[in-house]
Design an enzyme around this catalytic site. Structure first.
Site, PDB file in Angstrom:
ATOM      1  N   PHE A   1      -5.455  -3.133   1.385  1.00 34.48           N
ATOM      2  CA  PHE A   1      -6.769  -3.252   0.739  1.00 34.48           C
ATOM      3  C   PHE A   1      -7.461  -4.564   1.096  1.00 34.48           C
ATOM      4  O   PHE A   1      -8.692  -4.610   1.191  1.00 34.48           O
ATOM      5  CB  PHE A   1      -6.617  -3.102  -0.770  1.00 34.48           C
ATOM      6  N   HIS A   2      -6.706  -5.645   1.279  1.00 35.00           N
ATOM      7  CA  HIS A   2      -7.335  -6.888   1.743  1.00 35.00           C
ATOM      8  C   HIS A   2      -7.916  -6.711   3.140  1.00 35.00           C
ATOM      9  O   HIS A   2      -9.018  -7.217   3.431  1.00 35.00           O
ATOM     10  CB  HIS A   2      -6.301  -8.022   1.740  1.00 35.00           C
ATOM     11  N   GLU A   3      -7.195  -6.003   3.987  1.00 39.67           N
ATOM     12  CA  GLU A   3      -7.699  -5.768   5.332  1.00 39.67           C
ATOM     13  C   GLU A   3      -8.954  -4.890   5.299  1.00 39.67           C
ATOM     14  O   GLU A   3      -9.919  -5.147   6.054  1.00 39.67           O
ATOM     15  CB  GLU A   3      -6.606  -5.113   6.173  1.00 39.67           C
TER      16      GLU A   3
END
Length: 541
Positions: free
Chosen positions: A466-468
């Site tokens: 999700f950060h990516e």
């Protein structure tokens, strides 16, 4: 001689001796009364009841002194010595003077005046017990350092005000709107429309749960439909952003909103599935309800879903703790703070961070010492922006939203700044995501027999994905810098846990956390994505 040998005088003498014994018994009773207050009726403490007793005791004391003058002189001398030495044990004397007849003072103002005189005598002890200095290692965490904190704030404001004035005098006003908003505003309309369409997926999840409750579809069909709904909810914004040349900030906002919707829908489906399993067994339901100390039943309510989708939480439950009213004045003050700190954050980005990254090389190319210097120079303004972001979102915005919705549980973060390891930081700085991870990833993995380390790796893997998505998709760059940065937290967790166990000092672990995470990690990530973004735009031109 004849007078002394007379029976009357002998009787009086023997009576005096007996009275002397009675006097000592009276003294013992008084001492016991001072040490342990007797339980008396309310009327026994009145002057009318006490005065006859005191008068009779005084008469007996006078008779004792007349019958045995020598003994009276000795007792008088002992009293003088006691008074002369009373300042040594002044605390005991004060307690004995205060504790009598259910806590009332025995001597009144006279004892208070005597205590004051004895306290300020030159021979009164100034050192009574062992004490530590306020800044010693044993007492530093037991003292309040609010004054030093205020001093740090004053120094921080003064130093940074000088730097801001110097920067403005040297470089001028560098803030531009092109970084925050697209040059062609119409190109951001697809992102806005996509954002407005995301609630449709929540409505689809509600319809699936309603059909399952009415037993129109089987359980496995509902699970399959929820997988399709949640996958579409996260892939649809990704496709829209990649097909549109919009501003980076608009793409980040849309991806954050899409990730929140995905997390909420997963929690909604998983929680309702578990509630259905519990509802089939009445004994389990009663036991779990008693353990949770909550009284709600399994029900698919559209109202509860709407409240959950706008509430500042990622974990669904049929009911939440609520507050009684909305503090309108408090909301206005928090909104003013939100505007001020958001503007300050934008000022730092445009005035400091952008010039630093524009004048720096790629951190993985060129001179190593120069790259380290750029990272260290970028670390301070980047830390300011990160702290402002945390304060604006987790404290101001989520509390404002909770106040407007009367949401009671407002533990959106813990004291992550005191984290001794990286693991403690991830457990404390973002409580909504942490609770979601524990509830829907970590605990189910353990319940299915997976080892703890595997459950931790899966949780970090989900977080890294999700950060990516939130960074790489808006930037149209898939170098997996954010993914690698999150997955590298796993060895950092092991290293900081080892250092904490070895040194047994919270200060060492806390300093290592700040160095690893904030001084080197985030500035390096900013430089990597900025240079890749600039290279992509240059090649596109």
């Amino acid at each position: 001689m004849a007078i002394l040998d007379s029976p009357e005088i002998l009787g009086a003498t023997s009576s005096g001796a007996e009275n002397g014994g009675a006097h000592h018994a009276t003294l013992r009773r008084r001492q016991s009364a001072l040490s342990v207050p007797p339980v008396l009726d309310s009327d026994s403490s009145s002057p009318e009841v006490e005065s006859p007793i005191n008068d009779s005791e005084d008469d007996r004391n006078d008779a004792n002194l007349m019958g045995n003058p020598r003994r009276g002189a000795v007792e008088s001398e002992n009293k003088k010595q006691d008074v002369g030495l009373s300042y040594v044990n002044e605390e005991e004397e004060e307690e004995e003077g205060k504790v009598k007849d259910n806590g009332e003072s025995s001597n009144g103002s006279g004892t208070d005046a005597l205590a004051v005189k004895l306290t300020f005598r030159a021979a009164a002890p100034a050192h009574r017990k062992n004490k530590e200095s306020p800044l010693s290692s044993d007492a530093i965490f037991k003292q309040s350092h609010a004054g030093l904190f205020n001093l740090c704030i004053v120094v921080l404001v003064a130093v940074n005000s000088r730097l801001i004035i110097e920067n403005l005098m040297k470089y001028g006003w560098l803030i531009k709107a092109g970084f925050w908003f697209s040059s062609t505003s119409l190109s951001d309309w697809p992102l806005l429309m996509c954002c407005l369409c995301l609630p449709i997926f929540a409505l689809a999840a509600f319809l699936v749960e309603k059909l399952v409750k009415l037993k129109y579809i089987h359980e496995w069909v509902a699970v399959f439909l929820h997988i399709i709904i949640t996958t579409t909810a996260i892939l649809f914004p990704v496709v829209v952003i990649l097909r549109c040349d919009s501003a980076v900030l608009s793409g980040v906002a849309l991806m954050l909103f899409a990730c929140i919707v995905w997390l909420k829908l997963v929690s909604y489906a998983h929680t309702n599935y578990d509630l259905r399993v519990l509802a089939k067994s009445l004994d389990k339901w009663e036991a779990v309800s008693k353990y949770w100390n909550l009284d709600y039943s399994y029900d698919v309510s559209f109202k509860s879903l709407v409240y959950f989708m706008v509430a500042p939480t990622l974990c669904y439950q049929p009911s939440y703790p609520r507050t009684s009213c909305i503090r309108k004045g408090w909301v206005v003050r928090q909104l003013i703070k939100l505007v001020i700190f958001t503007g300050f954050m934008g000022f730092i980005v445009e005035q400091y961070i952008n010039p630093i990254v524009q004048n720096s090389q790629h951190p993985l190319k060129g001179n190593l010492l120069y790259a380290i210097e750029r990272v260290l120079k970028l670390s301070v303004p980047n830390l300011y922006v990160w702290l402002c972001m945390f304060y604006c979102f987790f404290h101001l915005w989520l509390n404002i939203l909770a106040e407007l919705l009367c949401f009671g549980d407002r533990e959106f973060y813990k004291d992550w700044w005191n984290a001794k390891t990286v693991e403690e930081y991830w457990r404390m700085w973002n409580m909504p995501v942490h609770k979601w991870m524990v509830r829907h990833i970590y605990c189910p993995c353990l319940q299915n027999g997976l080892p703890k380390i595997v459950a931790v790796l899966i949780a970090f893997l989900v977080s890294a994905i999700f950060h990516e998505l939130c960074i790489a998709v808006p930037c149209h760059i898939f170098k997996f810098w954010a993914f690698s940065g999150i997955m590298l937290q796993v060895p950092l967790v092991i290293v900081t846990n080892y250092l904490q166990d070895k040194f047994k000092n919270s200060m060492v672990g806390n300093m290592m956390f700040w160095c690893f995470f904030c001084i080197f990690g985030q500035p390096m990530c900013v430089l990597l994505y900025y240079h890749d973004l600039m290279n992509r735009k240059a090649s596109a031109r």
